[in-house]
Design a protein around this motif. Structure first.
Motif, PDB file in Angstrom:
ATOM      1  N   MET A 142      12.691  49.063  34.188  1.00  9.03           N
ATOM      2  CA  MET A 142      12.868  47.721  33.650  1.00  9.03           C
ATOM      3  C   MET A 142      14.196  47.603  32.902  1.00  9.03           C
ATOM      4  O   MET A 142      14.954  46.638  33.086  1.00  9.03           O
ATOM      5  CB  MET A 142      11.710  47.371  32.706  1.00  9.03           C
ATOM      6  CG  MET A 142      10.345  47.264  33.372  1.00  9.03           C
ATOM      7  SD  MET A 142       8.994  47.101  32.163  1.00  9.03           S
ATOM      8  CE  MET A 142       9.272  45.426  31.536  1.00  9.03           C
ATOM      9  N   ASN A 143      14.480  48.578  32.072  1.00  9.87           N
ATOM     10  CA  ASN A 143      15.715  48.537  31.297  1.00  9.87           C
ATOM     11  C   ASN A 143      16.944  48.724  32.184  1.00  9.87           C
ATOM     12  O   ASN A 143      18.003  48.139  31.913  1.00  9.87           O
ATOM     13  CB  ASN A 143      15.676  49.586  30.186  1.00  9.87           C
ATOM     14  CG  ASN A 143      14.793  49.172  29.028  1.00  9.87           C
ATOM     15  OD1 ASN A 143      14.933  48.092  28.482  1.00  9.87           O
ATOM     16  ND2 ASN A 143      13.847  50.034  28.656  1.00  9.87           N
ATOM     17  N   ALA A 144      16.806  49.521  33.232  1.00 14.16           N
ATOM     18  CA  ALA A 144      17.925  49.683  34.168  1.00 14.16           C
ATOM     19  C   ALA A 144      18.239  48.362  34.871  1.00 14.16           C
ATOM     20  O   ALA A 144      19.411  47.996  35.048  1.00 14.16           O
ATOM     21  CB  ALA A 144      17.596  50.768  35.196  1.00 14.16           C
ATOM     22  N   GLU A 145      17.201  47.627  35.275  1.00 12.29           N
ATOM     23  CA  GLU A 145      17.422  46.327  35.920  1.00 12.29           C
ATOM     24  C   GLU A 145      18.001  45.324  34.936  1.00 12.29           C
ATOM     25  O   GLU A 145      18.868  44.511  35.297  1.00 12.29           O
ATOM     26  CB  GLU A 145      16.105  45.789  36.505  1.00 12.29           C
ATOM     27  CG  GLU A 145      15.656  46.500  37.756  1.00 12.29           C
ATOM     28  CD  GLU A 145      16.718  46.484  38.848  1.00 12.29           C
ATOM     29  OE1 GLU A 145      17.329  45.421  39.087  1.00 12.29           O
ATOM     30  OE2 GLU A 145      16.955  47.534  39.446  1.00 12.29           O
ATOM     31  N   ALA A 146      17.538  45.350  33.697  1.00 10.64           N
ATOM     32  CA  ALA A 146      18.078  44.441  32.689  1.00 10.64           C
ATOM     33  C   ALA A 146      19.577  44.681  32.506  1.00 10.64           C
ATOM     34  O   ALA A 146      20.368  43.722  32.429  1.00 10.64           O
ATOM     35  CB  ALA A 146      17.340  44.620  31.362  1.00 10.64           C
ATOM     36  N   ALA A 147      19.970  45.951  32.456  1.00 12.52           N
ATOM     37  CA  ALA A 147      21.395  46.269  32.313  1.00 12.52           C
ATOM     38  C   ALA A 147      22.185  45.826  33.541  1.00 12.52           C
ATOM     39  O   ALA A 147      23.285  45.274  33.427  1.00 12.52           O
ATOM     40  CB  ALA A 147      21.563  47.772  32.085  1.00 12.52           C
ATOM     41  N   ARG A 148      21.636  46.042  34.716  1.00  8.72           N
ATOM     42  CA  ARG A 148      22.334  45.660  35.955  1.00  8.72           C
ATOM     43  C   ARG A 148      22.511  44.153  36.054  1.00  8.72           C
ATOM     44  O   ARG A 148      23.553  43.668  36.521  1.00  8.72           O
ATOM     45  CB  ARG A 148      21.551  46.175  37.174  1.00  8.72           C
ATOM     46  CG  ARG A 148      22.269  45.966  38.502  1.00  8.72           C
ATOM     47  CD  ARG A 148      21.386  46.380  39.669  1.00  8.72           C
ATOM     48  NE  ARG A 148      20.207  45.521  39.796  1.00  8.72           N
ATOM     49  CZ  ARG A 148      20.230  44.325  40.385  1.00  8.72           C
ATOM     50  NH1 ARG A 148      21.352  43.831  40.878  1.00  8.72           N
ATOM     51  NH2 ARG A 148      19.119  43.608  40.467  1.00  8.72           N
ATOM     52  N   LEU A 149      21.512  43.392  35.597  1.00  7.70           N
ATOM     53  CA  LEU A 149      21.582  41.940  35.667  1.00  7.70           C
ATOM     54  C   LEU A 149      22.457  41.338  34.569  1.00  7.70           C
ATOM     55  O   LEU A 149      22.756  40.137  34.605  1.00  7.70           O
ATOM     56  CB  LEU A 149      20.171  41.341  35.569  1.00  7.70           C
ATOM     57  CG  LEU A 149      19.246  41.571  36.772  1.00  7.70           C
ATOM     58  CD1 LEU A 149      17.823  41.136  36.430  1.00  7.70           C
ATOM     59  CD2 LEU A 149      19.758  40.839  37.998  1.00  7.70           C
ATOM     60  N   GLY A 150      22.857  42.164  33.605  1.00  6.90           N
ATOM     61  CA  GLY A 150      23.686  41.656  32.520  1.00  6.90           C
ATOM     62  C   GLY A 150      22.893  41.081  31.367  1.00  6.90           C
ATOM     63  O   GLY A 150      23.422  40.265  30.595  1.00  6.90           O
ATOM     64  N   MET A 151      21.636  41.499  31.207  1.00  4.69           N
ATOM     65  CA  MET A 151      20.793  41.032  30.106  1.00  4.69           C
ATOM     66  C   MET A 151      21.119  41.864  28.868  1.00  4.69           C
ATOM     67  O   MET A 151      20.348  42.716  28.431  1.00  4.69           O
ATOM     68  CB  MET A 151      19.321  41.140  30.500  1.00  4.69           C
ATOM     69  CG  MET A 151      18.949  40.279  31.697  1.00  4.69           C
ATOM     70  SD  MET A 151      17.270  40.590  32.334  1.00  4.69           S
ATOM     71  CE  MET A 151      16.257  40.147  30.914  1.00  4.69           C
ATOM     72  N   SER A 152      22.272  41.588  28.270  1.00  7.64           N
ATOM     73  CA  SER A 152      22.840  42.451  27.235  1.00  7.64           C
ATOM     74  C   SER A 152      22.086  42.415  25.917  1.00  7.64           C
ATOM     75  O   SER A 152      22.231  43.327  25.095  1.00  7.64           O
ATOM     76  CB  SER A 152      24.304  42.060  27.000  1.00  7.64           C
ATOM     77  OG  SER A 152      24.402  40.674  26.684  1.00  7.64           O
ATOM     78  N   GLY A 153      21.274  41.388  25.680  1.00  2.53           N
ATOM     79  CA  GLY A 153      20.536  41.299  24.424  1.00  2.53           C
ATOM     80  C   GLY A 153      19.085  41.707  24.538  1.00  2.53           C
ATOM     81  O   GLY A 153      18.299  41.434  23.622  1.00  2.53           O
TER      82      GLY A 153
END
Length: 473
Positions: A142-153
């Motif tokens: 989940m966190n890897a996808e968040a980082a890839r999508l640019g969900m920086s916060g």
């Protein structure tokens, strides 16, 4: 006119102009922590307030759980018919939950429908275990996808959104996730557009149902609530071939988040967007202090009508600047019953519009799962861990207290039942009567599993049942 008089008049006019300019700022979002409205295709921001402030996502988390699952399906690691198994770990989650017995098997397809419509926390964990082999492995994905999508916060610490102050997001990040879910997996839209599910004889309503049934063009996506977040929603509407997505965080009630979303969409479809959602960078502020729901109360019937009455909007535009003024005139006769209580049916009709669609829950069953769930690691297919053998993690204090309270309640209830049985036996002659085995019960090994026996007694989706109220849905 003297110079001093002209000066005083100028000062008064400047003051009045300043007040007029400030009026639009005091909009209906005063009880909304953060929000953003974007064009789903271009990402253009139409409206926003505190979009980069960190907030607790609550069950909007399950959008990322679904995204990671759909990506695993696209990669061929699992299919919609792959097996999900209710484990000890997943069953330990507090409600909302399905409460299947440990070892119960169902399909990924069923799990996705349950988490996106019913928002069951235990199924979200079981699905994560099926995809990644462990809850921890899935959280890493989940966190890897968040980082890839640019969900920086954003940071995720569980697959469901139950209270954990380390799990944070922003309205901006959730908008990016919602756009990605629609864009990358259009098949996902079939999972979150339904107002409820029917499992066996049980009808389980989505907390987003009134929005889906009443707002023209509504087609998704997910609601969420914990006390520290207030009422959250990710909503989408399509009109005239254009789709908008709204993320609303920290409303004071279910009706407020839904009515505010409706208002945003009605106004937003008359506008074009500005800067792209990804250009909103950084984190503007931290999440709210604990106990947010106790500070941000429901506006109440009169408050809803002052802010969201569609009849007033038709007569004088949206007039957001009047929304938080205490002197707004509200005719209570039009939405009050003879006994003086609010007529919630009329309030819903006037703040969301009449129901345009009939309520038809989606029929859901366990399905026919494949043999063993194929799990994925960070780079390659990993060896699956038997889900029922996954150990219980160390619970956080809130979760541990919830589990202990439930166990005490169940023990007390069992003792009361046993006491009643003994009392009944003494009246009947002092000999407790043995329970007769029912066809399909666990003691009747010659029969197949009876309907309903897949649920662990006392922990299924009927516990707890909140008092029905349109304000809290």
């Amino acid at each position: 006119m003297t110079g001093s008089q002209i000066g005083r008049l100028t000062s008064v006019l400047v003051t009045m102009l300043a007040l007029v300019l400030l009026l639009p700022v005091a909009r209906a979002q005063a009880d909304i922590g953060a929000y953003v409205l974007v064009d789903a295709k271009s990402g253009a921001v139409i409206e926003e307030n505190n979009a980069t402030r960190q907030w607790y996502p609550a069950s909007l988390t399950k959008m990322m759980t679904a995204y990671v699952t759909f990506k695993a399906i696209r990669a061929g690691h699992i299919t919609l018919n792959s097996a999900v198994v209710q484990s000890k770990n997943s069953l330990s989650e507090p409600p909302s939950k399905m409460g299947f017995k440990v070892g119960t098997r169902f399909t990924v397809d069923t799990a996705l429908k349950i988490i996106l419509i019913k928002s069951a926390n235990d199924v979200a964990v079981a699905l994560g275990e099926a995809v990644a082999g462990s809850e921890a492995g899935f959280i890493a994905m989940m966190n890897a996808e968040a980082a890839r999508l640019g969900m920086s916060g954003s940071r995720f610490t569980n697959p469901h959104g139950l209270p954990d102050n380390r799990q944070v997001t922003t309205a901006r990040d959730m908008a990016i996730l919602a756009m990605a879910l629609r864009r990358d997996f259009p098949e996902a839209r079939e999972f979150y557009k339904h107002p409820g599910i029917r499992f066996g004889k049980k009808a389980l309503r989505s907390a987003n149902r009134e929005f889906l049934l009443r707002v023209p063009g509504a087609n998704g996506m997910k609601t969420g609530y914990i006390c520290n977040s207030g009422y959250n929603v990710s909503a989408s509407v399509t009109r005239g071939g254009r789709t908008l997505i709204a993320i609303i965080l920290g409303a004071g009630s279910g009706l407020e988040r839904t009515a505010f979303a409706r208002q945003l969409f009605d106004e937003g479809f008359r506008k074009r967007g500005g800067r792209n959602i990804k250009s909103l960078t950084g984190v503007s502020a931290g999440p709210p202090a604990d106990g947010y729901c106790r500070r941000n109360r429901s506006p109440g019937a009169k408050g809803y009508m002052a802010r969201f009455d569609m009849e007033n909007e038709k007569q004088g535009g949206f007039l957001f600047f009047k929304a938080n003024r205490e002197d707004v005139k509200v005719d209570e006769a039009g939405f009050t019953l003879a006994n003086g209580k609010p007529d919630w049916a009329k309030i819903l009709d006037r703040t969301l519009g009449p129901r345009r669609l009939a309520y038809r829950p989606l029929q859901v069953g366990l399905g026919k799962p494949d043999a063993a769930p194929a799990t994925v690691g960070s780079a390659a297919v990993a060896v699956a861990i038997p889900a029922e053998d996954i150990p219980l993690p160390a619970a956080n204090p809130v979760r541990r207290a919830q589990i202990q309270i439930r166990q005490k309640l169940q023990t007390t209830a069992a003792a009361n039942v046993a006491g009643a049985a003994v009392a009944g036996a003494s009246v009947a002659g002092g000999i407790p009567q043995a329970e007769v085995a029912r066809p399909g019960a666990a003691t009747d090994t010659a029969q197949a599993v009876a309907p309903g026996s897949i649920f662990r007694k006392g922990l299924d989706f009927t516990v707890p049942v909140p008092a029905p109220s349109p304000r809290r849905q």
